[in-house]
Design a protein around this motif. Structure first.
Motif, PDB file in Angstrom:
ATOM      1  N   ILE A   3      24.684  79.230  50.550  1.00 11.55           N
ATOM      2  CA  ILE A   3      24.228  78.627  49.296  1.00 11.55           C
ATOM      3  C   ILE A   3      24.014  79.704  48.238  1.00 11.55           C
ATOM      4  O   ILE A   3      24.370  79.520  47.072  1.00 11.55           O
ATOM      5  CB  ILE A   3      22.938  77.813  49.534  1.00 11.55           C
ATOM      6  N   GLU A   4      23.441  80.829  48.625  1.00  7.10           N
ATOM      7  CA  GLU A   4      23.229  81.923  47.681  1.00  7.10           C
ATOM      8  C   GLU A   4      24.554  82.466  47.151  1.00  7.10           C
ATOM      9  O   GLU A   4      24.671  82.803  45.975  1.00  7.10           O
ATOM     10  CB  GLU A   4      22.440  83.048  48.345  1.00  7.10           C
ATOM     11  N   LEU A   7      25.921  79.887  44.587  1.00  4.66           N
ATOM     12  CA  LEU A   7      25.151  79.971  43.351  1.00  4.66           C
ATOM     13  C   LEU A   7      25.436  81.282  42.606  1.00  4.66           C
ATOM     14  O   LEU A   7      25.501  81.289  41.377  1.00  4.66           O
ATOM     15  CB  LEU A   7      23.653  79.841  43.646  1.00  4.66           C
ATOM     16  N   ALA A  10      28.769  80.840  40.930  1.00  5.93           N
ATOM     17  CA  ALA A  10      28.702  79.864  39.846  1.00  5.93           C
ATOM     18  C   ALA A  10      27.958  80.399  38.631  1.00  5.93           C
ATOM     19  O   ALA A  10      28.366  80.161  37.491  1.00  5.93           O
ATOM     20  CB  ALA A  10      28.050  78.582  40.337  1.00  5.93           C
ATOM     21  N   PHE A  11      26.878  81.116  38.826  1.00  4.76           N
ATOM     22  CA  PHE A  11      26.031  81.532  37.707  1.00  4.76           C
ATOM     23  C   PHE A  11      26.284  82.954  37.215  1.00  4.76           C
ATOM     24  O   PHE A  11      25.875  83.287  36.116  1.00  4.76           O
ATOM     25  CB  PHE A  11      24.552  81.369  38.082  1.00  4.76           C
TER      26      PHE A  11
END
Length: 126
Positions: A3-4, A7, A10-11
């Protein structure tokens, strides 16, 4: 961890990638505006024909695949006045983003470039 990673991509990586894709377009439009203004001013001084000078500026921008409706050319001054000056101003609209396969978004801001050309004191008049 998965998940990290998603993210993080994505960011952090995606916005940086988009900026890397867009910055060359901004630089290209700035260079095109500069060259078009310079050549339009020179043409106007030499040929004393405003329509031909504007056509040259539009041709230069068209060579870089910039649509004519995204370009504004303005010429000021009298090319017949010895010792005077002629000023050409070219404004080119620039898209904020350009995503491959999706194309560019609507034009967001304009880049403006001007060039002043001096009329020769000893040139012959037509």
């Amino acid at each position: 961890m998965t998940i990290e990673f998603v993210l993080g991509v994505a960011f952090l990586i995606l916005p940086v990638t988009l900026m890397v894709l867009v910055l060359p377009i901004w630089s290209e439009r700035q260079s095109v505006a500069r060259v078009a203004a310079r050549e339009a001013a020179r043409s106007y001084v030499v040929n004393q024909n405003i329509d031909q000078a504007k056509a040259i500026a539009l041709q230069i921008t068209a060579n870089d695949h910039i649509k004519a409706e995204s370009v504004d050319v303005a010429l000021e001054g009298d090319p017949k006045q010895r010792g005077g000056s002629v000023r050409a101003t070219v404004q080119v609209k620039v898209p904020v983003s350009s995503i491959p396969l999706l194309g560019a978004n609507s034009d967001a801001f304009t880049i403006k470039s001007s060039h002043t050309e001096v009329v020769d004191l000893y040139r012959s008049q037509r």
